[in-house]
Design a protein around this motif. Sequence first.
Motif, PDB file in Angstrom:
ATOM      1  N   UNK A 167     -33.244 -22.583  39.446  1.00 20.70           N
ATOM      2  CA  UNK A 167     -32.292 -21.698  38.913  1.00 20.70           C
ATOM      3  C   UNK A 167     -31.663 -21.014  39.746  1.00 20.70           C
ATOM      4  N   UNK A 168     -32.068 -20.179  41.291  1.00 24.35           N
ATOM      5  CA  UNK A 168     -31.537 -19.639  42.221  1.00 24.35           C
ATOM      6  C   UNK A 168     -30.628 -20.439  43.014  1.00 24.35           C
ATOM      7  N   UNK A 169     -31.376 -21.935  43.359  1.00 24.57           N
ATOM      8  CA  UNK A 169     -30.147 -22.848  43.734  1.00 24.57           C
ATOM      9  C   UNK A 169     -29.496 -22.875  42.773  1.00 24.57           C
ATOM     10  N   UNK A 170     -28.826 -23.422  41.690  1.00 22.31           N
ATOM     11  CA  UNK A 170     -27.839 -22.966  40.972  1.00 22.31           C
ATOM     12  C   UNK A 170     -27.189 -22.340  40.378  1.00 22.31           C
ATOM     13  N   UNK A 171     -27.924 -21.069  40.302  1.00 20.19           N
ATOM     14  CA  UNK A 171     -27.681 -20.055  40.402  1.00 20.19           C
ATOM     15  C   UNK A 171     -26.102 -19.705  41.880  1.00 20.19           C
ATOM     16  N   UNK A 172     -26.854 -19.975  42.813  1.00 19.34           N
ATOM     17  CA  UNK A 172     -25.542 -19.848  44.036  1.00 19.34           C
ATOM     18  C   UNK A 172     -24.633 -21.147  44.303  1.00 19.34           C
ATOM     19  N   UNK A 173     -25.023 -21.627  43.600  1.00 18.06           N
ATOM     20  CA  UNK A 173     -24.336 -22.668  43.607  1.00 18.06           C
ATOM     21  C   UNK A 173     -22.637 -23.073  42.516  1.00 18.06           C
ATOM     22  N   UNK A 184     -18.661 -27.863  33.662  1.00 16.95           N
ATOM     23  CA  UNK A 184     -17.216 -28.512  33.845  1.00 16.95           C
ATOM     24  C   UNK A 184     -17.400 -28.348  35.943  1.00 16.95           C
ATOM     25  N   UNK A 185     -19.179 -27.844  36.260  1.00 19.77           N
ATOM     26  CA  UNK A 185     -19.187 -28.460  38.072  1.00 19.77           C
ATOM     27  C   UNK A 185     -19.475 -29.992  37.415  1.00 19.77           C
ATOM     28  N   UNK A 191     -20.544 -33.224  43.672  1.00 20.19           N
ATOM     29  CA  UNK A 191     -21.723 -31.843  43.215  1.00 20.19           C
ATOM     30  C   UNK A 191     -22.149 -31.558  44.618  1.00 20.19           C
ATOM     31  N   UNK A 192     -22.243 -29.809  45.010  1.00 18.90           N
ATOM     32  CA  UNK A 192     -22.594 -29.364  45.690  1.00 18.90           C
ATOM     33  C   UNK A 192     -24.555 -29.644  45.823  1.00 18.90           C
ATOM     34  N   UNK A 193     -24.718 -29.752  46.815  1.00 21.66           N
ATOM     35  CA  UNK A 193     -25.552 -30.539  47.473  1.00 21.66           C
ATOM     36  C   UNK A 193     -27.342 -29.338  47.012  1.00 21.66           C
ATOM     37  N   UNK A 194     -26.656 -27.907  47.059  1.00 23.21           N
ATOM     38  CA  UNK A 194     -27.256 -27.395  46.276  1.00 23.21           C
ATOM     39  C   UNK A 194     -27.564 -26.422  44.839  1.00 23.21           C
ATOM     40  N   UNK A 195     -26.568 -27.571  44.165  1.00 24.52           N
ATOM     41  CA  UNK A 195     -26.606 -28.049  42.293  1.00 24.52           C
ATOM     42  C   UNK A 195     -27.891 -28.529  41.915  1.00 24.52           C
TER      43      UNK A 195
END
Length: 459
Positions: A167-173, A184-185, A191-195
């Motif tokens: 969840x933290x990584x998704x929020x950061x991305x 939408x992302x 896509x961002x690697x963190x997502x």
Amino acid sequence: MNAIIISAILGVVMMYSGVFTKNTSVIRYVAIAGLLILLGFNIAETCGFQLFYVNVHGMLAFSQYGLLVNSIMFASTLLYVLLSGRDIENVGIYVAEYFALIFFILCGVSLVTSFNTLLILFLGIEIISIPLYILTGSDKRNLKSNEASLKYFLMGTFSTGIMLMGITLIYGATGTFMLNGIEPLLANPKMNIWLVSGLLMLFISMAFKVSAAPFHFWTPDVYDGAPSVFTSFMATIVKAAIFIAFIRLFDGAYGLMKGTWQPVIAITILLTLFIGNITAVFQQSVKRMLAYSSIAQAGFMLFALFGFNDLAKEGLILYAAAYCLATIGIFAILIKMKDYTYEGYNGLAKTQPVLAATNTIFLLSLAGIPLTAGFFAKYYMLAAAVKSGSYLWLVIFAVLCAAVSVYYYFRVIQSMYFKNGDGETATITPWFKYTLIILAGIIILLGIFPQLLIQYMYF
């Protein structure tokens, strides 16, 4: 919203009921009345009546699908208490607290069927999990129960850490916890690697919670060590509710990634079906066999994620009802047995014909035999996968695994009807037999007319 608030209030009521009375039968009747109230108000909300209105700022989204799932879970819990409520009283002296924890778990169930943000998902999962750690170790006199509770707690907290990191990584991305803000992302091919990492961690954590392979290793020991009456609740209502959370998670935000995560889910299904069914064949304890069987059933329920279409959603509703009802019935009978091995069932049809007949119906439903709810449940899951137009080999493999499951389910039927023995059980009341007959009748009714349940999705 009715279910979330009322279940939390009823949990508090059950806690205080233990202060005002030590009569466990009175406490059980209060719990049954509470479940009837909870089910009634949830059905009322399905029909448009909302007792409570709270501005949740879009963090919860109440759909017909989620409310129907709530009704199935509450009705299953009601049947569970009617069948096994007396056995809950025999676990320990904190009967009111046991029922309070069950109501708090139902509050968590109501949250995971209606979350619209990753924070509510996390809260719902934890509200479900923490009471389960306590219930698993509630039999203080049993070292296996203590070991199971510790193992479940350690593995559960580890998976929770993975979920929080995801969840933290998704929020950061993405900069948001809301599902409609993340969607939408996901449509962006770069896509961002963190997502991607966050999504993978979230998938692993949820797979652990539903005991999908290769994250299933805690299940047999925890299910076997926990008091049987709580294993029944853990393996049915809790597992089915978390699968609904899985569906909401992918449906609300991650449906656009179908091409990316479908191969991952296909591999997970393959491992879950294979490990669950093959390992169940070699078990000598019926309780432990049911633990591995629950892993195999999780493999079939994962087809709802794999197919991801209308058939999958309809099938998961039917599968949740069929699996919960059948497994609750099987465990209710298992609890009454003095010997949990296959030999303990020898000759049960002669000593307790009603128990043997209803148990046969429950086992046939889990095996997916026609004229039981389990048949159409498995049919919808496989049809959803076929409709997706890919991985036909996985459907064939699932059918073969279902054939394997017939072997270990029929071993119990063989022991009851075709082997000599006493089939010793605890005292069986007429009310217990009548409830089993009603439960078996519902399973047959849904096996003949599955639309009786599915049609409520579209009201």
